[in-house]
Design an enzyme around this catalytic site. Sequence first.
Site, mmCIF file in Angstrom:
data_model
loop_
_atom_site.group_PDB
_atom_site.id
_atom_site.type_symbol
_atom_site.label_atom_id
_atom_site.label_comp_id
_atom_site.label_asym_id
_atom_site.label_seq_id
_atom_site.Cartn_x
_atom_site.Cartn_y
_atom_site.Cartn_z
ATOM 1 N N ASP A 1 8.032 1.005 -8.707
ATOM 2 C CA ASP A 1 8.225 -0.267 -8.168
ATOM 3 C C ASP A 1 7.230 -1.217 -8.507
ATOM 4 O O ASP A 1 5.955 -0.916 -7.297
ATOM 5 C CB ASP A 1 9.061 -0.175 -6.283
ATOM 6 C CG ASP A 1 9.764 -1.605 -6.055
ATOM 7 O OD1 ASP A 1 10.288 -2.511 -7.195
ATOM 8 O OD2 ASP A 1 8.939 -1.968 -4.930
ATOM 9 N N ASN B 1 9.173 -12.059 -5.835
ATOM 10 C CA ASN B 1 10.542 -10.868 -6.976
ATOM 11 C C ASN B 1 11.043 -9.155 -6.507
ATOM 12 O O ASN B 1 10.811 -8.570 -6.290
ATOM 13 C CB ASN B 1 8.873 -10.183 -7.693
ATOM 14 C CG ASN B 1 9.319 -9.857 -9.177
ATOM 15 O OD1 ASN B 1 9.693 -10.061 -9.807
ATOM 16 N ND2 ASN B 1 7.712 -9.575 -9.789
ATOM 17 N N HIS C 1 7.398 -1.071 1.791
ATOM 18 C CA HIS C 1 6.002 -1.000 2.158
ATOM 19 C C HIS C 1 5.146 -1.210 2.493
ATOM 20 O O HIS C 1 5.060 -2.023 3.454
ATOM 21 C CB HIS C 1 5.360 -2.446 0.868
ATOM 22 C CG HIS C 1 6.345 -2.626 -1.136
ATOM 23 N ND1 HIS C 1 6.066 -1.822 -1.993
ATOM 24 C CD2 HIS C 1 7.582 -3.272 -0.978
ATOM 25 C CE1 HIS C 1 7.593 -2.069 -2.915
ATOM 26 N NE2 HIS C 1 7.946 -3.078 -1.564
ATOM 27 N N LEU C 2 4.763 0.285 3.140
ATOM 28 C CA LEU C 2 3.982 0.420 4.183
ATOM 29 C C LEU C 2 1.815 0.364 3.861
ATOM 30 O O LEU C 2 1.608 -0.192 4.644
ATOM 31 C CB LEU C 2 3.996 1.926 4.382
ATOM 32 C CG LEU C 2 4.944 2.013 4.672
ATOM 33 C CD1 LEU C 2 4.988 3.366 5.478
ATOM 34 C CD2 LEU C 2 6.388 1.365 5.221
ATOM 35 N N ARG C 3 2.221 -0.247 2.978
ATOM 36 C CA ARG C 3 0.311 -0.339 2.441
ATOM 37 C C ARG C 3 -0.569 0.355 2.720
ATOM 38 O O ARG C 3 -1.514 0.218 2.804
ATOM 39 C CB ARG C 3 -0.200 -1.990 3.351
ATOM 40 C CG ARG C 3 0.795 -3.092 2.672
ATOM 41 C CD ARG C 3 1.439 -3.496 1.323
ATOM 42 N NE ARG C 3 1.978 -4.854 0.592
ATOM 43 C CZ ARG C 3 2.606 -4.850 -0.431
ATOM 44 N NH1 ARG C 3 2.720 -3.545 -1.141
ATOM 45 N NH2 ARG C 3 2.791 -6.106 -0.294
ATOM 46 N N HIS D 1 1.881 -9.105 3.473
ATOM 47 C CA HIS D 1 0.945 -9.240 2.429
ATOM 48 C C HIS D 1 -0.067 -10.636 3.631
ATOM 49 O O HIS D 1 0.208 -11.297 4.650
ATOM 50 C CB HIS D 1 1.228 -11.135 1.868
ATOM 51 C CG HIS D 1 2.156 -10.236 0.322
ATOM 52 N ND1 HIS D 1 1.121 -9.200 -0.699
ATOM 53 C CD2 HIS D 1 2.836 -9.834 -0.001
ATOM 54 C CE1 HIS D 1 1.879 -8.784 -1.332
ATOM 55 N NE2 HIS D 1 3.688 -9.425 -1.089
ATOM 56 N N ASP E 1 13.076 -4.375 1.351
ATOM 57 C CA ASP E 1 11.972 -4.471 0.483
ATOM 58 C C ASP E 1 10.600 -5.513 0.924
ATOM 59 O O ASP E 1 10.191 -6.026 0.968
ATOM 60 C CB ASP E 1 12.139 -5.974 -0.434
ATOM 61 C CG ASP E 1 11.091 -5.430 -1.755
ATOM 62 O OD1 ASP E 1 10.090 -5.026 -1.777
ATOM 63 O OD2 ASP E 1 11.207 -6.291 -2.895
ATOM 64 N N HIS F 1 12.794 -0.836 -10.347
ATOM 65 C CA HIS F 1 12.442 -2.672 -9.715
ATOM 66 C C HIS F 1 12.202 -2.844 -11.694
ATOM 67 O O HIS F 1 12.030 -2.660 -12.553
ATOM 68 C CB HIS F 1 10.909 -2.319 -9.894
ATOM 69 C CG HIS F 1 10.817 -3.943 -9.996
ATOM 70 N ND1 HIS F 1 9.818 -4.138 -9.033
ATOM 71 C CD2 HIS F 1 9.993 -5.308 -10.387
ATOM 72 C CE1 HIS F 1 10.058 -5.771 -9.265
ATOM 73 N NE2 HIS F 1 9.313 -6.220 -9.947
HETATM 74 O O1 DOR Z 1 8.072 -9.397 -3.733
HETATM 75 C C1 DOR Z 1 7.999 -8.639 -4.419
HETATM 76 N N1 DOR Z 1 6.951 -7.282 -3.479
HETATM 77 N N2 DOR Z 1 8.632 -7.689 -5.045
HETATM 78 C C2 DOR Z 1 7.966 -5.973 -5.075
HETATM 79 O O2 DOR Z 1 8.872 -5.698 -6.293
HETATM 80 C C3 DOR Z 1 6.903 -5.684 -4.654
HETATM 81 C C4 DOR Z 1 6.678 -6.012 -3.167
HETATM 82 C C5 DOR Z 1 5.286 -5.991 -2.942
HETATM 83 O O3 DOR Z 1 4.708 -4.874 -3.091
HETATM 84 O O4 DOR Z 1 5.004 -6.881 -2.116
#
Ligand code: DOR
Length: 444
Positions: free
Chosen positions: A151, A277, A62-64, A307, A303, A178
């Site tokens: 996802d 998750n 996840h590159l945000r 955050h 994954d 997912h």
């Molecule tokens: O824990 C998770 N974070 N699971 C996911 O499927 C998405 C990811 C996120 O984008 O933060």
Amino acid sequence: MKGMVVRGATVVDSSGVRRADVAIDDREIVAVESSIDAAGGRRVVDASGCLVLPGLVDLHAHLRDPGNPECETVESASRAAARGGYTAVVAMPNTDPPIDSVEVVRYVQERATRAMTEVAVAGTITAGRKGERLAPMGEMFEAGVRLFTDDGAGVQDALLMRRAMEYAGGLGAIIAEHCEEARLAYRGHMHEGRWSSFLGIPGIPAEAEEVMAARDIALSRLTGCRLHLLHISTTGTLDLVRKAFKAGLPVTGEVAPHHLSLSDAEVASYDPQFKVNPPLRPAEDVRSLVNALVSGEVVVATDHAPHPADSKELPFDQAPPGMLGLETALGVVWTVLTSGSGLSTGLDDMPVLSFEEAAAVVVEAMSVVPARIAGLEGAQGGTVRAGSAANLCVFDPAATWVVDRNRLASLSANTPYDGRKLTGRVRHTIFRGEPVVVDGEPLR
Ligand code: DOR
């Protein structure tokens, strides 16, 4: 200055293990021989005591970007990836806005031209990731997208998923799911089991994952579409994948380093760094996942989910799920495979591999097979021989290090491994013939 020589290492790739120096000119490996001198002014990169592996390929990061530049950007994620030994990552589309149109695909591709790794862009299955109607997959495929996923959530509507798979199958694309049945997972924050009862935190049953995995494997049979199961976390899902293999279905699966190394017992700290998750599972599942990795049934994908710090300071039930992964993945996998135990208490009794055996698993599960799944073979995940693209990970299998969340290349710090000791560290990463990480430090 002309090219470089990576000197003094043991080369490990799909063809086996040998002591060799590697000479690189421009973007290509030009020689792999027992001893290469640095004639012609070649730069020498010291790799004594190290393994030279094909560059790692991450199917799930996840590159945000676009949307959350304070968390991560294409550039910062690629720096973290390079530091972790990766030379390619697949950018997940749950951005803001989501990658559900050619415009956003092109935006990420443009950012990727300045990245320290190859960045392959994944597109969403449904418009806006809303699970209501299909995104323009054909147009995104034309723009280079090969993997489609919503996802962050599973596609709940079985008929819509059938149509997505019919469409993607026709394109020759892959659907990555997912697996999470939203109603079964509703309001859960950790694995449903002994620990969730004890801690009083609402749980997500293993069946929330397994029900959707079973459905999508059935839909792969119906449509013929290639299906990749993201972040498999339960023994039951592995059983379903094995059955799919036996039936000859075009199904693959990945496991994240945290599910291979940590159990749900970590949640007893109530620390949201352990919220993810799908959730961390009990020791028996961790063991099944490690065994599946060793026997070549699953690949590893990070994954990587950055955050912001303040969101991970909220109470467990309010914090977002997700953990960083790119900089620690290889160290975590190596530590687990060579020590025979995970990083949570009670995770012993797992297979203990020799360096050679562990390196063979890493090459297949973290480079060769992911490159094939992502459609990146050719430039990535190849054998280390003259004529191959010079994308390499130089790894010190004996170095020990302690993860420090304040010293990561990622713009975020939400690693569950802060303060943990790992064995095995990436020393250099070579991307398109250029060293981008030297002695563990990114060069830009
Ligand atoms: O824990 C998770 N974070 N699971 C996911 O499927 C998405 C990811 C996120 O984008 O933060």
